[in-house]
Design a protein around this motif. Sequence first.
Motif, mmCIF file in Angstrom:
data_model
loop_
_atom_site.group_PDB
_atom_site.id
_atom_site.type_symbol
_atom_site.label_atom_id
_atom_site.label_comp_id
_atom_site.label_asym_id
_atom_site.label_seq_id
_atom_site.Cartn_x
_atom_site.Cartn_y
_atom_site.Cartn_z
ATOM 1 N N GLU A 32 8.259 34.907 53.597
ATOM 2 C CA GLU A 32 7.424 34.004 52.796
ATOM 3 C C GLU A 32 5.974 33.998 53.255
ATOM 4 O OE1 GLU A 32 8.995 30.098 52.314
ATOM 5 O OE2 GLU A 32 10.950 30.835 51.689
ATOM 6 N N GLN A 33 5.729 33.964 54.557
ATOM 7 C CA GLN A 33 4.364 33.940 55.082
ATOM 8 C C GLN A 33 4.247 34.886 56.285
ATOM 9 O OE1 GLN A 33 3.494 29.831 55.916
ATOM 10 N NE2 GLN A 33 3.050 29.388 53.784
ATOM 11 N N PRO A 34 4.308 36.188 56.026
ATOM 12 C CA PRO A 34 4.237 37.134 57.146
ATOM 13 C C PRO A 34 2.803 37.328 57.638
ATOM 14 C CG PRO A 34 4.356 38.327 55.097
ATOM 15 C CD PRO A 34 4.485 36.860 54.754
ATOM 16 N N THR A 35 2.683 37.800 58.855
ATOM 17 C CA THR A 35 1.370 38.226 59.347
ATOM 18 C C THR A 35 0.988 39.494 58.579
ATOM 19 O OG1 THR A 35 2.368 39.553 61.099
ATOM 20 C CG2 THR A 35 1.788 37.265 61.646
ATOM 21 N N PRO A 36 -0.295 39.848 58.519
ATOM 22 C CA PRO A 36 -0.720 41.000 57.716
ATOM 23 C C PRO A 36 -0.080 42.332 58.098
ATOM 24 C CG PRO A 36 -2.609 39.667 58.308
ATOM 25 C CD PRO A 36 -1.440 39.115 59.070
ATOM 26 N N ASP A 37 0.429 42.447 59.322
ATOM 27 C CA ASP A 37 1.042 43.709 59.748
ATOM 28 C C ASP A 37 2.491 43.518 60.198
ATOM 29 O OD1 ASP A 37 0.571 42.323 62.063
ATOM 30 O OD2 ASP A 37 -0.694 43.838 62.984
ATOM 31 N N GLN A 89 14.478 33.530 41.717
ATOM 32 C CA GLN A 89 14.405 34.658 42.627
ATOM 33 C C GLN A 89 12.945 34.976 42.948
ATOM 34 O OE1 GLN A 89 16.732 36.411 44.145
ATOM 35 N NE2 GLN A 89 18.480 35.423 43.219
ATOM 36 N N ALA A 90 12.675 35.171 44.205
ATOM 37 C CA ALA A 90 11.329 35.549 44.627
ATOM 38 C C ALA A 90 11.156 37.059 44.449
ATOM 39 C CB ALA A 90 11.104 35.161 46.074
ATOM 40 N N THR A 91 9.947 37.470 44.169
ATOM 41 C CA THR A 91 9.631 38.880 43.978
ATOM 42 C C THR A 91 9.039 39.458 45.260
ATOM 43 O OG1 THR A 91 9.154 38.455 41.659
ATOM 44 C CG2 THR A 91 8.283 40.490 42.587
ATOM 45 N N PRO A 92 9.546 40.599 45.730
ATOM 46 C CA PRO A 92 8.957 41.224 46.920
ATOM 47 C C PRO A 92 7.708 42.031 46.554
ATOM 48 C CG PRO A 92 10.900 42.430 46.238
ATOM 49 C CD PRO A 92 10.765 41.275 45.304
ATOM 50 N N LEU A 93 6.647 41.873 47.331
ATOM 51 C CA LEU A 93 5.409 42.631 47.159
ATOM 52 C C LEU A 93 4.969 43.152 48.515
ATOM 53 C CD1 LEU A 93 3.292 40.298 44.835
ATOM 54 C CD2 LEU A 93 4.499 42.383 44.198
ATOM 55 N N LEU A 94 4.578 44.410 48.566
ATOM 56 C CA LEU A 94 4.061 45.002 49.790
ATOM 57 C C LEU A 94 2.540 44.898 49.754
ATOM 58 C CD1 LEU A 94 4.723 46.619 52.412
ATOM 59 C CD2 LEU A 94 4.236 48.678 51.064
ATOM 60 N N LYS A 95 1.960 44.250 50.757
ATOM 61 C CA LYS A 95 0.508 44.120 50.858
ATOM 62 C C LYS A 95 0.053 44.865 52.104
ATOM 63 C CE LYS A 95 0.184 39.730 48.473
ATOM 64 N NZ LYS A 95 -0.337 38.360 48.504
ATOM 65 N N VAL A 106 7.690 51.805 47.200
ATOM 66 C CA VAL A 106 8.557 50.651 47.439
ATOM 67 C C VAL A 106 9.725 50.769 46.465
ATOM 68 C CG1 VAL A 106 8.682 48.136 47.532
ATOM 69 C CG2 VAL A 106 6.522 49.299 48.071
ATOM 70 N N LEU A 107 10.866 51.232 46.963
ATOM 71 C CA LEU A 107 12.035 51.425 46.106
ATOM 72 C C LEU A 107 12.848 50.143 46.032
ATOM 73 C CD1 LEU A 107 13.194 54.978 47.228
ATOM 74 C CD2 LEU A 107 11.983 54.346 45.144
ATOM 75 N N GLY A 108 13.141 49.726 44.818
ATOM 76 C CA GLY A 108 13.917 48.516 44.616
ATOM 77 C C GLY A 108 13.672 47.953 43.233
ATOM 78 N N ASN A 109 13.942 46.658 43.108
ATOM 79 C CA ASN A 109 13.733 45.992 41.828
ATOM 80 C C ASN A 109 12.974 44.687 42.051
ATOM 81 O OD1 ASN A 109 15.656 44.101 42.740
ATOM 82 N ND2 ASN A 109 17.329 45.265 41.829
ATOM 83 N N ASP A 110 12.999 43.797 41.075
ATOM 84 C CA ASP A 110 12.218 42.556 41.154
ATOM 85 C C ASP A 110 12.733 41.559 42.186
ATOM 86 O OD1 ASP A 110 10.524 43.476 39.238
ATOM 87 O OD2 ASP A 110 11.495 42.423 37.584
ATOM 88 N N THR A 111 13.914 41.794 42.723
ATOM 89 C CA THR A 111 14.481 40.834 43.671
ATOM 90 C C THR A 111 14.796 41.419 45.041
ATOM 91 O OG1 THR A 111 16.715 41.258 42.863
ATOM 92 C CG2 THR A 111 15.499 39.449 41.830
ATOM 93 N N ARG A 112 14.879 42.753 45.154
ATOM 94 C CA ARG A 112 15.325 43.355 46.415
ATOM 95 C C ARG A 112 14.675 44.718 46.621
ATOM 96 N NH1 ARG A 112 19.904 46.576 47.496
ATOM 97 N NH2 ARG A 112 20.468 46.483 49.672
#
Length: 129
Positions: free
Chosen positions: A96-101, A15-21, A59-65
């Motif tokens: 997977e590879q979003p633009t910065p915004d 499972q991939a982890t979501p991160l907000l940058k 960022v509400l959620g868990n390690d997968t969603r």
Amino acid sequence: MAFWLLGFMVPTTVQATPLLKCHFEVNAERSEQTFTPTMDPYTVGSVNLANRFRFKAIVLGNDTRVTSIHLYVSYQTERQPMLLQHAKFVAPQALEQPTPDALTGRVAVYSPFLGKELQYGCALHEVSP
């Protein structure tokens, strides 16, 4: 023994982890912050940006969603922060590879005094372990 070998033959999914940058620019000073999912919004602190603005990303959620993202921008007055913007994103998709915004677009927020500008953009990344 057969069950033990069967465990190695079954493919496992990682499972991939979501991160907000988020990328910020205030007075030509650039910075970046990363925010992780949480189940408790009350423990999330805000980020000081050039001693003029404060930014909070819940960022509400868990390690997968991620179920929702709340972004708050405040202007730091002498007495207390003054809320300038609140944005809410429900069930955003991590990329997977979003633009910065990719999530927010490029946002510009102005202080009520002196006309100072904060520009920011955020994207929800899908990070593989």
